[in-house]
Design a protein around this motif. Structure first.
Motif, mmCIF file in Angstrom:
data_model
loop_
_atom_site.group_PDB
_atom_site.id
_atom_site.type_symbol
_atom_site.label_atom_id
_atom_site.label_comp_id
_atom_site.label_asym_id
_atom_site.label_seq_id
_atom_site.Cartn_x
_atom_site.Cartn_y
_atom_site.Cartn_z
ATOM 1 N N PRO A 51 12.745 86.681 24.477
ATOM 2 C CA PRO A 51 12.876 87.711 25.517
ATOM 3 C C PRO A 51 12.810 89.145 24.983
ATOM 4 O O PRO A 51 12.716 90.087 25.767
ATOM 5 C CB PRO A 51 14.265 87.432 26.098
ATOM 6 C CG PRO A 51 15.038 86.870 24.933
ATOM 7 C CD PRO A 51 14.048 86.070 24.135
ATOM 8 N N GLU A 52 12.842 89.318 23.659
ATOM 9 C CA GLU A 52 12.920 90.656 23.089
ATOM 10 C C GLU A 52 11.661 91.477 23.390
ATOM 11 O O GLU A 52 10.559 90.936 23.515
ATOM 12 C CB GLU A 52 13.117 90.575 21.564
ATOM 13 C CG GLU A 52 14.379 89.855 21.139
ATOM 14 C CD GLU A 52 14.246 88.339 21.081
ATOM 15 O OE1 GLU A 52 15.258 87.663 20.851
ATOM 16 O OE2 GLU A 52 13.119 87.835 21.282
ATOM 17 N N ASN A 53 11.826 92.775 23.460
ATOM 18 C CA ASN A 53 10.705 93.679 23.741
ATOM 19 C C ASN A 53 9.617 93.580 22.692
ATOM 20 O O ASN A 53 8.422 93.656 23.009
ATOM 21 C CB ASN A 53 11.201 95.136 23.829
ATOM 22 C CG ASN A 53 12.027 95.384 25.074
ATOM 23 O OD1 ASN A 53 11.858 94.698 26.086
ATOM 24 N ND2 ASN A 53 12.928 96.360 25.017
ATOM 25 N N ALA A 84 5.997 85.009 32.083
ATOM 26 C CA ALA A 84 6.200 85.289 30.658
ATOM 27 C C ALA A 84 7.047 86.534 30.450
ATOM 28 O O ALA A 84 7.606 86.737 29.371
ATOM 29 C CB ALA A 84 4.850 85.456 29.952
ATOM 30 N N GLY A 85 7.158 87.355 31.506
ATOM 31 C CA GLY A 85 7.970 88.567 31.430
ATOM 32 C C GLY A 85 9.421 88.350 31.806
ATOM 33 O O GLY A 85 10.227 89.280 31.748
ATOM 34 N N ALA A 442 18.810 91.931 12.612
ATOM 35 C CA ALA A 442 17.422 92.090 12.151
ATOM 36 C C ALA A 442 16.748 90.749 11.900
ATOM 37 O O ALA A 442 15.518 90.623 12.038
ATOM 38 C CB ALA A 442 17.399 92.940 10.880
ATOM 39 N N LEU A 443 17.541 89.731 11.546
ATOM 40 C CA LEU A 443 16.964 88.416 11.246
ATOM 41 C C LEU A 443 16.303 87.790 12.461
ATOM 42 O O LEU A 443 15.357 87.003 12.335
ATOM 43 C CB LEU A 443 18.051 87.475 10.704
ATOM 44 C CG LEU A 443 18.359 87.555 9.204
ATOM 45 C CD1 LEU A 443 18.813 88.953 8.794
ATOM 46 C CD2 LEU A 443 19.418 86.522 8.815
ATOM 47 N N THR A 444 16.800 88.136 13.641
ATOM 48 C CA THR A 444 16.249 87.541 14.861
ATOM 49 C C THR A 444 14.823 88.023 15.132
ATOM 50 O O THR A 444 14.086 87.376 15.875
ATOM 51 C CB THR A 444 17.131 87.870 16.086
ATOM 52 O OG1 THR A 444 17.135 89.296 16.299
ATOM 53 C CG2 THR A 444 18.554 87.394 15.867
ATOM 54 N N ARG A 445 14.423 89.131 14.538
ATOM 55 C CA ARG A 445 13.054 89.616 14.714
ATOM 56 C C ARG A 445 12.063 88.785 13.914
ATOM 57 O O ARG A 445 10.863 88.795 14.186
ATOM 58 C CB ARG A 445 12.952 91.089 14.278
ATOM 59 C CG ARG A 445 13.754 92.048 15.145
ATOM 60 C CD ARG A 445 13.254 93.481 15.006
ATOM 61 N NE ARG A 445 13.482 94.020 13.674
ATOM 62 C CZ ARG A 445 14.584 94.679 13.323
ATOM 63 N NH1 ARG A 445 15.565 94.844 14.210
ATOM 64 N NH2 ARG A 445 14.724 95.161 12.109
ATOM 65 N N VAL A 446 12.571 88.069 12.927
ATOM 66 C CA VAL A 446 11.699 87.329 12.010
ATOM 67 C C VAL A 446 11.709 85.828 12.288
ATOM 68 O O VAL A 446 10.685 85.157 12.186
ATOM 69 C CB VAL A 446 12.128 87.582 10.541
ATOM 70 C CG1 VAL A 446 11.229 86.834 9.575
ATOM 71 C CG2 VAL A 446 12.110 89.070 10.232
#
Length: 580
Positions: A51-53, A84-85, A442-446
């Motif tokens: 769901p992140e931007n 999907a949004g 930050a780990l959730t972005r990867v």
């Protein structure tokens, strides 16, 4: 012979209809309601999982490509983009029911997984987020997760020269081989693009035997021609790294900063569309003197590696740990220390004087390894970002300082562009890193799948080495990380781990506790895919439903074996995620 005749007949009919009709994709064989529900289900799942931007471009590109893949009219694109949004999540069960009622799925719902896998691999790039999505759709449709593993293996084997001996007496084995042959053709047709693109495999060298064996009779002339093309070889190589050598082909040509040793050691001999890298936390004399020793029972993937790093310093640390525990601190004192740590009132005054007088024995090598593990983690990040492993999902597992390597690897990746879609799952056991949620965000972005923090509240050794630190009571290896994200899974291993050294000695038990497959499981019972279902609450209900269904349905022995474990794994994963 019948199979060959059928394929030959279909090949002739396809030639007459033209090359474009040759590769009718499985998803396009669904009725229009089924295709709409299929795309909507993927869109809604993408919104729930990512769901992140910063994931919005991935969601949009995926769903736009998928609408074209299914040959849906452009008029549905705004609705799919909305799904999907993040809109329409309440329609999940409705779309699932519509899809399962399609005649194409009546006898074999797994064709959806075949189709989704083919779509995900169409460009020679297996995104970790796509694999997490496939695992989630499998759960929604009550398809055993090892079906995905089977399809992935079939895809690889379809591009190898197979000379398996038929066992007339083994009926189950023979049935599986017949099914595998059928799946090979489905997968190859799905991967040969409608416009005459490329078929994905291992390397150009492995494509040659298939062409020589008469691939045209299996996948048609267009697909066979693509195998031999320069573009085809390039796409195939991209999936598995440079010339298929992958991680074992990497050697540090010169010293990188403070790092003296960095090398990947193979734990298995197979090839797989997703790989696992294990990282050891320290070395000690005897049985655990090698990097590979703790991971001897792990079988999370058919392709697994162990990172060998800074062995000189890790051996010194291991010797210090051994001296500290066996020479200076007796068992009674260790038990007392454990309860002191559990009480949560650890201060400089509560540590025994006898332990503090020999603190330098552990402090010096520990401090050296803390620094080097961070540097090794950053270097590992750049290896993975350079796609040395190929363009496929990676799972990272490490204990103690090995978990610290992973933590700093992910932190480094999070600062770089194009770092998403590489890491599927990570498991950090007894991690000597910050335990505050803000450091883990930050780990959730990867990470696309799960971030598992295995901790032991009574690990007095880990608490002791952090006694002078400002974060002494907030270490990830001692407590849960309170991060509000569906990826974050905290596992209290206190019942399995009595002290820090148990992370090495009890690794087989720990791996089972956190849901990693081990070699004791028979092949039919191995789970697959992401470590845990992406959306836990949904998976718990479906696990119960599937378990009930298995009691009422009698299936062939090989299929029953294949379906038994996913229900068990999903039940266990629900408890792991903190649900009753």
């Amino acid at each position: 012979e019948k199979w060959k005749g059928c394929v030959s007949k279909q090949h002739k009919e396809a030639e007459q209809a033209g090359e474009k009709e040759l590769c009718v994709l499985l998803g396009r064989q669904l009725g229009e309601p089924g295709r709409f529900a299929y795309a909507a289900l993927c869109g809604i799942s993408l919104a729930g999982l990512f769901p992140e931007n910063e994931q919005s471009s991935f969601r949009t590109e995926f769903i736009q490509g998928f609408v074209r893949w299914l040959d849906l009219p452009d008029a549905v694109l705004p609705a799919m983009t909305a799904f999907a949004g993040g809109l329409g999540g309440e329609g999940t069960e409705t779309f699932t029911d519509i899809l399962l009622k399609d005649p194409i799925l009546k006898d074999n719902p797994a064709v959806i997984i075949q189709d989704l896998l083919s779509f995900s691999l169409r460009d020679g790039y297996y995104d970790a987020r796509a694999r997490v999505l496939i695992c989630h759709i499998s759960l929604l449709l009550r398809i055993p997760l090892e079906e995905l593993e089977f399809l992935e293996e079939s895809l690889l084997e379809s591009l190898k020269e197979q000379k398996e001996e038929e066992s007339e007496s083994a009926e189950v084995s023979r049935k599986k081989k017949e099914r595998r042959k059928k799946l090979k053709r489905y997968l190859l047709i799905g991967l040969a693009s409608v416009g005459g693109g490329t078929v994905i495999g291992l390397t150009g060298g492995l494509a040659a035997p298939l062409v020589a064996a008469g691939a045209a009779t299996v996948i048609g002339s267009a697909g066979a021609a693509a195998l031999a093309s320069t573009a085809g070889i390039a796409v195939m190589a991209s999936l598995f790294g440079a010339a298929g050598a992958g991680l074992t082909g990497y050697k540090m040509k010169k010293r990188v900063g403070a790092i003296e040793e960095f090398e990947f050691l193979p734990l298995t001999e197979g090839k797989q569309l997703h790989i696992t890298i294990a990282i050891t936390g320290w070395l000690c004399a005897g049985k655990y003197g090698s990097f590979t020793a703790p991971w001897s029972s792990m079988l999370q993937s058919r392709e697994q590696y162990c990172l060998a790093w800074e062995s000189k310093y890790l051996m010194e640390l291991g010797s210090a740990l051994d001296s500290l525990l066996n020479g200076f601190v007796n068992m009674m004192a260790q038990e007392a220390l454990k309860f002191t740590v559990l009480s949560g009132i650890v201060t400089a005054l509560t540590w025994p004087t006898s332990l503090l007088t020999v603190a330098s024995v552990i402090d010096n090598p520990w401090g050296v390894c803390l620094h080097r593990s961070a540097e090794v983690g950053k270097h590992l990040a750049h290896i993975l970002l350079s796609r040395q492993q190929g363009k496929r999902p990676v799972t990272l597992i490490g204990f103690s300082l090995g978990a610290r390597v992973i933590y700093f690897c992910l932190q480094e990746m999070a600062q770089e562009k194009d770092s998403q879609g590489i890491i599927e799952d990570v498991v950090l056991l007894g991690a000597p890193v910050e335990g505050e949620a803000k450091h883990w965000k930050a780990l959730t972005r990867v990470v696309a799948g799960r971030i598992i923090n295995g901790y032991c509240r009574g690990d007095w050794l880990l608490s002791f080495v952090y006694r002078t630190s400002s974060v002494q009571l907030n270490v990830a290896g001692l407590q849960p990380v309170d991060l509000d994200d569906r990826r974050m899974v905290n596992m209290d291993l206190s019942s399995v781990v009595n002290g820090h050294l148990d992370y090495m000695k009890q690794m087989d038990t720990i791996l089972k506790a956190v849901g990693i497959r081990t070699k004791e499981c028979p092949p039919e019972e191995k789970g697959s895919g992401s470590l845990f279902p992406p959306l836990a609450k949904k998976s718990q209900r479906e696990a119960a439903s599937e378990a009930q269904g298995e009691e009422n349905t009698g299936k062939e022995e090989d299929e029953a074996g294949a379906e038994a474990l996913p229900a068990q794994r999903r039940d266990s994963s629900s408890s792991v995620l903190g649900e009753p």
